[in-house]
Design a protein around this motif. Sequence first.
Motif, PDB file in Angstrom:
ATOM      1  N   THR A 166       0.805  -1.211   0.000  1.00  0.00           N
ATOM      2  CA  THR A 166       0.000   0.000   0.000  1.00  0.00           C
ATOM      3  C   THR A 166       0.850   1.277   0.000  1.00  0.00           C
ATOM      4  O   THR A 166       2.038   1.249   0.334  1.00  0.00           O
ATOM      5  N   PHE A 167       0.202   2.369  -0.374  1.00  0.00           N
ATOM      6  CA  PHE A 167       0.806   3.701  -0.346  1.00  0.00           C
ATOM      7  C   PHE A 167      -0.165   4.635   0.376  1.00  0.00           C
ATOM      8  O   PHE A 167      -1.367   4.388   0.378  1.00  0.00           O
ATOM      9  N   SER A 168       0.351   5.704   0.949  1.00  0.00           N
ATOM     10  CA  SER A 168      -0.514   6.734   1.507  1.00  0.00           C
ATOM     11  C   SER A 168      -0.771   7.787   0.439  1.00  0.00           C
ATOM     12  O   SER A 168       0.006   7.941  -0.503  1.00  0.00           O
ATOM     13  N   TYR A 169      -1.878   8.511   0.585  1.00  0.00           N
ATOM     14  CA  TYR A 169      -2.087   9.678  -0.291  1.00  0.00           C
ATOM     15  C   TYR A 169      -2.634  10.819   0.548  1.00  0.00           C
ATOM     16  O   TYR A 169      -3.254  10.593   1.592  1.00  0.00           O
ATOM     17  N   HIS A 170      -2.376  12.040   0.109  1.00  0.00           N
ATOM     18  CA  HIS A 170      -2.960  13.223   0.740  1.00  0.00           C
ATOM     19  C   HIS A 170      -3.176  14.240  -0.359  1.00  0.00           C
ATOM     20  O   HIS A 170      -2.222  14.832  -0.856  1.00  0.00           O
ATOM     21  N   ASP A 171      -4.448  14.407  -0.745  1.00  0.00           N
ATOM     22  CA  ASP A 171      -4.775  15.279  -1.879  1.00  0.00           C
ATOM     23  C   ASP A 171      -5.404  16.585  -1.414  1.00  0.00           C
ATOM     24  O   ASP A 171      -6.342  17.079  -2.035  1.00  0.00           O
ATOM     25  N   GLY A 172      -4.963  17.118  -0.289  1.00  0.00           N
ATOM     26  CA  GLY A 172      -5.493  18.404   0.168  1.00  0.00           C
ATOM     27  C   GLY A 172      -6.664  18.207   1.119  1.00  0.00           C
ATOM     28  O   GLY A 172      -6.698  17.229   1.867  1.00  0.00           O
ATOM     29  N   TYR A 173      -7.652  19.134   1.045  1.00  0.00           N
ATOM     30  CA  TYR A 173      -8.742  19.144   2.024  1.00  0.00           C
ATOM     31  C   TYR A 173     -10.100  19.180   1.322  1.00  0.00           C
ATOM     32  O   TYR A 173     -10.234  19.758   0.238  1.00  0.00           O
ATOM     33  N   LEU A 174     -11.079  18.561   1.929  1.00  0.00           N
ATOM     34  CA  LEU A 174     -12.440  18.560   1.402  1.00  0.00           C
ATOM     35  C   LEU A 174     -13.118  19.874   1.796  1.00  0.00           C
ATOM     36  O   LEU A 174     -12.624  20.591   2.672  1.00  0.00           O
ATOM     37  N   PRO A 175     -14.272  20.198   1.160  1.00  0.00           N
ATOM     38  CA  PRO A 175     -14.941  21.473   1.480  1.00  0.00           C
ATOM     39  C   PRO A 175     -15.231  21.632   2.974  1.00  0.00           C
ATOM     40  O   PRO A 175     -15.230  22.747   3.496  1.00  0.00           O
ATOM     41  N   ASP A 176     -15.438  20.520   3.705  1.00  0.00           N
ATOM     42  CA  ASP A 176     -15.715  20.659   5.145  1.00  0.00           C
ATOM     43  C   ASP A 176     -14.429  20.786   5.973  1.00  0.00           C
ATOM     44  O   ASP A 176     -14.472  20.808   7.206  1.00  0.00           O
ATOM     45  N   GLY A 177     -13.280  20.848   5.297  1.00  0.00           N
ATOM     46  CA  GLY A 177     -12.020  21.068   6.004  1.00  0.00           C
ATOM     47  C   GLY A 177     -11.318  19.792   6.432  1.00  0.00           C
ATOM     48  O   GLY A 177     -10.192  19.832   6.931  1.00  0.00           O
ATOM     49  N   SER A 178     -11.967  18.654   6.219  1.00  0.00           N
ATOM     50  CA  SER A 178     -11.319  17.405   6.647  1.00  0.00           C
ATOM     51  C   SER A 178     -10.297  16.965   5.594  1.00  0.00           C
ATOM     52  O   SER A 178     -10.433  17.286   4.406  1.00  0.00           O
ATOM     53  N   PRO A 179      -9.259  16.236   6.021  1.00  0.00           N
ATOM     54  CA  PRO A 179      -8.209  15.867   5.063  1.00  0.00           C
ATOM     55  C   PRO A 179      -8.724  14.861   4.026  1.00  0.00           C
ATOM     56  O   PRO A 179      -9.419  13.909   4.372  1.00  0.00           O
ATOM     57  N   ASP A 180      -8.383  15.130   2.766  1.00  0.00           N
ATOM     58  CA  ASP A 180      -8.696  14.167   1.701  1.00  0.00           C
ATOM     59  C   ASP A 180      -7.480  13.244   1.612  1.00  0.00           C
ATOM     60  O   ASP A 180      -6.617  13.402   0.761  1.00  0.00           O
ATOM     61  N   ALA A 181      -7.411  12.318   2.553  1.00  0.00           N
ATOM     62  CA  ALA A 181      -6.189  11.518   2.726  1.00  0.00           C
ATOM     63  C   ALA A 181      -6.538  10.094   3.105  1.00  0.00           C
ATOM     64  O   ALA A 181      -7.605   9.830   3.658  1.00  0.00           O
ATOM     65  N   GLY A 182      -5.672   9.179   2.815  1.00  0.00           N
ATOM     66  CA  GLY A 182      -5.930   7.792   3.192  1.00  0.00           C
ATOM     67  C   GLY A 182      -4.927   6.840   2.592  1.00  0.00           C
ATOM     68  O   GLY A 182      -3.733   7.159   2.504  1.00  0.00           O
ATOM     69  N   LEU A 183      -5.457   5.698   2.160  1.00  0.00           N
ATOM     70  CA  LEU A 183      -4.598   4.605   1.717  1.00  0.00           C
ATOM     71  C   LEU A 183      -4.893   4.283   0.263  1.00  0.00           C
ATOM     72  O   LEU A 183      -6.055   4.081  -0.102  1.00  0.00           O
ATOM     73  N   LEU A 184      -3.841   4.251  -0.574  1.00  0.00           N
ATOM     74  CA  LEU A 184      -3.987   3.641  -1.897  1.00  0.00           C
ATOM     75  C   LEU A 184      -3.674   2.173  -1.666  1.00  0.00           C
ATOM     76  O   LEU A 184      -2.512   1.769  -1.589  1.00  0.00           O
ATOM     77  N   PHE A 185      -4.733   1.410  -1.500  1.00  0.00           N
ATOM     78  CA  PHE A 185      -4.605   0.004  -1.132  1.00  0.00           C
ATOM     79  C   PHE A 185      -4.360  -0.795  -2.406  1.00  0.00           C
ATOM     80  O   PHE A 185      -5.123  -0.695  -3.360  1.00  0.00           O
ATOM     81  N   VAL A 186      -3.278  -1.560  -2.420  1.00  0.00           N
ATOM     82  CA  VAL A 186      -2.982  -2.418  -3.578  1.00  0.00           C
ATOM     83  C   VAL A 186      -2.719  -3.813  -3.042  1.00  0.00           C
ATOM     84  O   VAL A 186      -1.946  -3.974  -2.085  1.00  0.00           O
ATOM     85  N   CYS A 187      -3.397  -4.809  -3.592  1.00  0.00           N
ATOM     86  CA  CYS A 187      -3.076  -6.179  -3.171  1.00  0.00           C
ATOM     87  C   CYS A 187      -3.045  -7.101  -4.367  1.00  0.00           C
ATOM     88  O   CYS A 187      -3.684  -6.867  -5.387  1.00  0.00           O
ATOM     89  N   TRP A 188      -2.261  -8.159  -4.225  1.00  0.00           N
ATOM     90  CA  TRP A 188      -1.978  -9.084  -5.328  1.00  0.00           C
ATOM     91  C   TRP A 188      -2.432 -10.490  -4.956  1.00  0.00           C
ATOM     92  O   TRP A 188      -2.304 -10.912  -3.803  1.00  0.00           O
ATOM     93  N   ARG A 189      -2.901 -11.213  -5.972  1.00  0.00           N
ATOM     94  CA  ARG A 189      -3.369 -12.577  -5.712  1.00  0.00           C
ATOM     95  C   ARG A 189      -3.551 -13.286  -7.062  1.00  0.00           C
ATOM     96  O   ARG A 189      -3.965 -12.673  -8.047  1.00  0.00           O
TER      97      ARG A 189
END
Length: 240
Positions: A166-189
């Motif tokens: 996985t990777f983290s991402y942070h693309d700034g802030y949403l209109p309500d001020g909360s972070p537009d951030a989280g996990l770019l989840f990648v899995c293999w199978r």
Amino acid sequence: MRRLFHAPRILQKQAAGAATPRWQMNGFNRTPGATARPMTVRNLMGEIDGTNNPKPTDKDFNAKIFVPDKNGPQAWMNGGSYAVVRRIRMLLDPWDDLTTTEQEQVIGRRKSNGSPLSAPASTGTETTPVDLEKFTPDGSLAIPADAHIRVAAAQSNAGATILRRTFSYHDGYLPDGSPDAGLLFVCWRADPTTGFIQIQLKLDGSDHLTRFIRHESSAIFAVPGGAQPGEYVGQRLLEA
Ligand code: HEM
């Protein structure tokens, strides 16, 4: 990293006129060598993330992660793998309102060093094996019934395992001020139906962590195996 950037750039240049990128997501991770010894990364919730992954030295690793050789129309996927990619936003404000103990109950591991709650705090480490049968002296499950690591574990999912990268991402802030951030989840199978899909269906219904995340987009990619000498990647598909 530079080579990873360069490869799609060259592909994009060479495919100009025939294909164009439709979207791109940018994630980040700690640079290898940034710590004195190799350490599992922390995600943006502050948790050590990536501990319990299948290892290339496991005897069934190849069978679980890579598509086995077949003849016929699907032979182009021999040695390949399926990647599930999800953009999962973290609800960081409600998450930060929890105490550390509450956060640890949601995940099933300690925030300080990633040790499982089934191990004593004084001696447990990130690599101490998880004991899902362990009870506390007051008779409750040491790793709660809805803890992420219990619900996602192979034992809870008919043996299903996935290789998470996985990777983290942070693309700034949403209109309500909360972070537009989280996990770019990648899995293999080798077969996503017995990996990601099986686990995600279980998480959907019973994982405590789902209250603190939002799955925002999802894709699955068929990634062909590496090229044989004299071949290019995907040749067996493109020239079949
Ligand atoms: C933002 C979303 C997510 C976060 C923050 C998260 C976080 C974590 C953390 C902290 C661990 C414990 C350390 C480790 O073993 O890596 C873990 C384990 C795990 N997670 Fe997640 N996770 C997320 C989404 C998912 C999803 C979507 C899946 C699969 C559908 C998944 C599957 C697993 C598995 C299989 C484990 C190992 C469980 C075991 O101990 O056997 N996770 N995750």
